[in-house]
Design a protein around this motif. Structure first.
Motif, PDB file in Angstrom:
ATOM      1  N   ASP A 103       0.829  -1.206   0.000  1.00  0.00           N
ATOM      2  CA  ASP A 103       0.000   0.000   0.000  1.00  0.00           C
ATOM      3  C   ASP A 103       0.864   1.256   0.000  1.00  0.00           C
ATOM      4  OD1 ASP A 103       0.784   0.531   2.676  1.00  0.00           O
ATOM      5  OD2 ASP A 103      -1.112  -0.174   3.516  1.00  0.00           O
ATOM      6  N   ARG A 104       0.224   2.408   0.000  1.00  0.00           N
ATOM      7  CA  ARG A 104       0.939   3.694  -0.079  1.00  0.00           C
ATOM      8  C   ARG A 104       1.861   3.935   1.102  1.00  0.00           C
ATOM      9  NH1 ARG A 104       0.328   6.593  -5.038  1.00  0.00           N
ATOM     10  NH2 ARG A 104      -1.322   5.431  -6.046  1.00  0.00           N
ATOM     11  N   SER A 105       1.578   3.277   2.235  1.00  0.00           N
ATOM     12  CA  SER A 105       2.421   3.422   3.429  1.00  0.00           C
ATOM     13  C   SER A 105       3.553   2.415   3.471  1.00  0.00           C
ATOM     14  CB  SER A 105       1.562   3.270   4.691  1.00  0.00           C
ATOM     15  OG  SER A 105       0.544   4.231   4.713  1.00  0.00           O
ATOM     16  N   GLY A 106       3.610   1.527   2.496  1.00  0.00           N
ATOM     17  CA  GLY A 106       4.663   0.517   2.453  1.00  0.00           C
ATOM     18  C   GLY A 106       4.303  -0.770   3.170  1.00  0.00           C
ATOM     19  N   VAL A 107       3.054  -0.926   3.574  1.00  0.00           N
ATOM     20  CA  VAL A 107       2.617  -2.138   4.261  1.00  0.00           C
ATOM     21  C   VAL A 107       2.236  -3.191   3.216  1.00  0.00           C
ATOM     22  CG1 VAL A 107       0.895  -3.107   5.843  1.00  0.00           C
ATOM     23  CG2 VAL A 107       1.812  -0.813   6.251  1.00  0.00           C
ATOM     24  N   ALA A 108       2.655  -4.430   3.476  1.00  0.00           N
ATOM     25  CA  ALA A 108       2.393  -5.532   2.537  1.00  0.00           C
ATOM     26  C   ALA A 108       1.086  -6.236   2.876  1.00  0.00           C
ATOM     27  CB  ALA A 108       3.548  -6.521   2.571  1.00  0.00           C
ATOM     28  N   TRP A 109       0.348  -6.577   1.840  1.00  0.00           N
ATOM     29  CA  TRP A 109      -0.945  -7.240   1.947  1.00  0.00           C
ATOM     30  C   TRP A 109      -1.005  -8.392   0.960  1.00  0.00           C
ATOM     31  CZ3 TRP A 109      -4.708  -5.223   5.286  1.00  0.00           C
ATOM     32  CH2 TRP A 109      -4.430  -3.953   5.817  1.00  0.00           C
ATOM     33  N   GLN A 110      -1.881  -9.333   1.258  1.00  0.00           N
ATOM     34  CA  GLN A 110      -2.214 -10.407   0.324  1.00  0.00           C
ATOM     35  C   GLN A 110      -3.691 -10.236  -0.023  1.00  0.00           C
ATOM     36  OE1 GLN A 110      -0.054 -12.467  -0.870  1.00  0.00           O
ATOM     37  NE2 GLN A 110      -1.164 -14.157  -1.712  1.00  0.00           N
ATOM     38  N   ALA A 111      -3.992 -10.008  -1.281  1.00  0.00           N
ATOM     39  CA  ALA A 111      -5.372  -9.953  -1.749  1.00  0.00           C
ATOM     40  C   ALA A 111      -5.680 -11.283  -2.413  1.00  0.00           C
ATOM     41  CB  ALA A 111      -5.565  -8.803  -2.722  1.00  0.00           C
ATOM     42  N   ILE A 112      -6.778 -11.891  -2.004  1.00  0.00           N
ATOM     43  CA  ILE A 112      -7.170 -13.179  -2.548  1.00  0.00           C
ATOM     44  C   ILE A 112      -8.484 -12.969  -3.294  1.00  0.00           C
ATOM     45  CG2 ILE A 112      -7.710 -15.580  -2.014  1.00  0.00           C
ATOM     46  CD1 ILE A 112      -6.089 -14.979   0.679  1.00  0.00           C
ATOM     47  N   TYR A 113      -8.393 -12.966  -4.604  1.00  0.00           N
ATOM     48  CA  TYR A 113      -9.537 -12.689  -5.467  1.00  0.00           C
ATOM     49  C   TYR A 113     -10.217 -13.992  -5.873  1.00  0.00           C
ATOM     50  CZ  TYR A 113      -8.088  -7.843  -6.347  1.00  0.00           C
ATOM     51  OH  TYR A 113      -7.773  -6.516  -6.227  1.00  0.00           O
ATOM     52  N   SER A 114     -11.539 -13.990  -5.833  1.00  0.00           N
ATOM     53  CA  SER A 114     -12.310 -15.087  -6.414  1.00  0.00           C
ATOM     54  C   SER A 114     -12.950 -14.558  -7.692  1.00  0.00           C
ATOM     55  CB  SER A 114     -13.365 -15.602  -5.439  1.00  0.00           C
ATOM     56  OG  SER A 114     -14.223 -14.557  -5.032  1.00  0.00           O
ATOM     57  N   LEU A 115     -13.067 -15.434  -8.660  1.00  0.00           N
ATOM     58  CA  LEU A 115     -13.595 -15.040  -9.966  1.00  0.00           C
ATOM     59  C   LEU A 115     -14.659 -16.021 -10.410  1.00  0.00           C
ATOM     60  CD1 LEU A 115     -10.124 -14.637 -10.241  1.00  0.00           C
ATOM     61  CD2 LEU A 115     -11.182 -13.015 -11.788  1.00  0.00           C
ATOM     62  N   GLU A 116     -15.556 -15.520 -11.256  1.00  0.00           N
ATOM     63  CA  GLU A 116     -16.556 -16.410 -11.833  1.00  0.00           C
ATOM     64  C   GLU A 116     -16.702 -16.116 -13.322  1.00  0.00           C
ATOM     65  OE1 GLU A 116     -20.783 -14.239 -10.905  1.00  0.00           O
ATOM     66  OE2 GLU A 116     -19.960 -15.488  -9.313  1.00  0.00           O
ATOM     67  N   GLN A 117     -16.873 -17.189 -14.060  1.00  0.00           N
ATOM     68  CA  GLN A 117     -17.037 -17.044 -15.501  1.00  0.00           C
ATOM     69  C   GLN A 117     -18.491 -16.726 -15.820  1.00  0.00           C
ATOM     70  OE1 GLN A 117     -15.794 -20.397 -17.925  1.00  0.00           O
ATOM     71  NE2 GLN A 117     -14.997 -18.960 -19.435  1.00  0.00           N
ATOM     72  N   GLN A 118     -18.676 -15.782 -16.702  1.00  0.00           N
ATOM     73  CA  GLN A 118     -20.012 -15.340 -17.094  1.00  0.00           C
ATOM     74  C   GLN A 118     -20.514 -16.165 -18.283  1.00  0.00           C
ATOM     75  OE1 GLN A 118     -21.344 -12.897 -14.940  1.00  0.00           O
ATOM     76  NE2 GLN A 118     -19.468 -13.675 -14.004  1.00  0.00           N
ATOM     77  N   PRO A 119     -21.828 -16.128 -18.530  1.00  0.00           N
ATOM     78  CA  PRO A 119     -22.373 -16.909 -19.658  1.00  0.00           C
ATOM     79  C   PRO A 119     -21.714 -16.591 -21.000  1.00  0.00           C
ATOM     80  CG  PRO A 119     -24.153 -16.147 -18.252  1.00  0.00           C
ATOM     81  CD  PRO A 119     -22.884 -15.491 -17.749  1.00  0.00           C
ATOM     82  N   ASP A 120     -21.211 -15.359 -21.155  1.00  0.00           N
ATOM     83  CA  ASP A 120     -20.557 -15.001 -22.421  1.00  0.00           C
ATOM     84  C   ASP A 120     -19.088 -15.429 -22.476  1.00  0.00           C
ATOM     85  OD1 ASP A 120     -19.296 -13.169 -20.758  1.00  0.00           O
ATOM     86  OD2 ASP A 120     -19.966 -11.399 -21.863  1.00  0.00           O
ATOM     87  N   GLY A 121     -18.619 -16.108 -21.414  1.00  0.00           N
ATOM     88  CA  GLY A 121     -17.246 -16.603 -21.378  1.00  0.00           C
ATOM     89  C   GLY A 121     -16.257 -15.672 -20.706  1.00  0.00           C
ATOM     90  N   THR A 122     -16.647 -14.432 -20.413  1.00  0.00           N
ATOM     91  CA  THR A 122     -15.741 -13.499 -19.743  1.00  0.00           C
ATOM     92  C   THR A 122     -15.657 -13.831 -18.254  1.00  0.00           C
ATOM     93  OG1 THR A 122     -17.501 -11.892 -19.305  1.00  0.00           O
ATOM     94  CG2 THR A 122     -16.256 -11.644 -21.375  1.00  0.00           C
TER      95      THR A 122
END
Length: 138
Positions: A103-122
């Motif tokens: 982050d802007r203060s120099g602190v380290a983070w782990q972001a864990i993203y979940s994703l889902e596929q849409q009917p159009d394939g995106t």
């Protein structure tokens, strides 16, 4: 002989299809996440909102509410100083992409993203869990 060679070629090609698809899904997931982070950095609320899955969009029905939620609840995602992609994995609930963020203060983070596929394939972002890394700052 030609039929045997054609059959063997087809079998080899089919064996590589799942790996190629997983690689393509990982690349698409990274592009979606990077696109959203870049949109936040550019203060482009509509673009950032466009990467959110329908479930997220139903909780935050417009880009201003969505942007305010991310700004308040996920400041390292909203304004990272730096980020790098980590492990990608398939789970029973769908793909998960780890992103290391400073982050802007120099602190380290782990972001864990979940994703889902849409009917159009995106692919769209269906969630993000943010974990501060203990004792780590840049």
């Amino acid at each position: 002989m030609r039929i045997l060679l054609a059959g063997l070629t087809l079998l080899i090609a089919l064996a590589f299809l799942p790996a190629e698809r997983a690689h393509a899904d990982e690349a698409a997931a990274r592009a979606v996440i990077e696109g959203q982070i870049e949109a936040f950095l550019a203060d482009d609320g509509p673009a950032a909102y466009s990467f959110a899955a329908p479930g997220i969009r139903s909780m935050f029905p417009n880009e201003e509410r969505f942007k305010a939620m991310v700004r308040q609840g996920y400041p390292p995602v909203y304004r990272p100083r730096d980020f790098a992609f980590g492990r990608y994995r398939e789970t029973a609930a769908g793909p998960v992409q780890e992103v290391s963020i400073v982050d802007r203060s120099g602190v380290a983070w782990q972001a864990i993203y979940s994703l889902e596929q849409q009917p159009d394939g995106t692919w769209k972002i269906s969630g993000c869990r943010l974990v501060r890394l203990p004792g780590v700052s840049a």
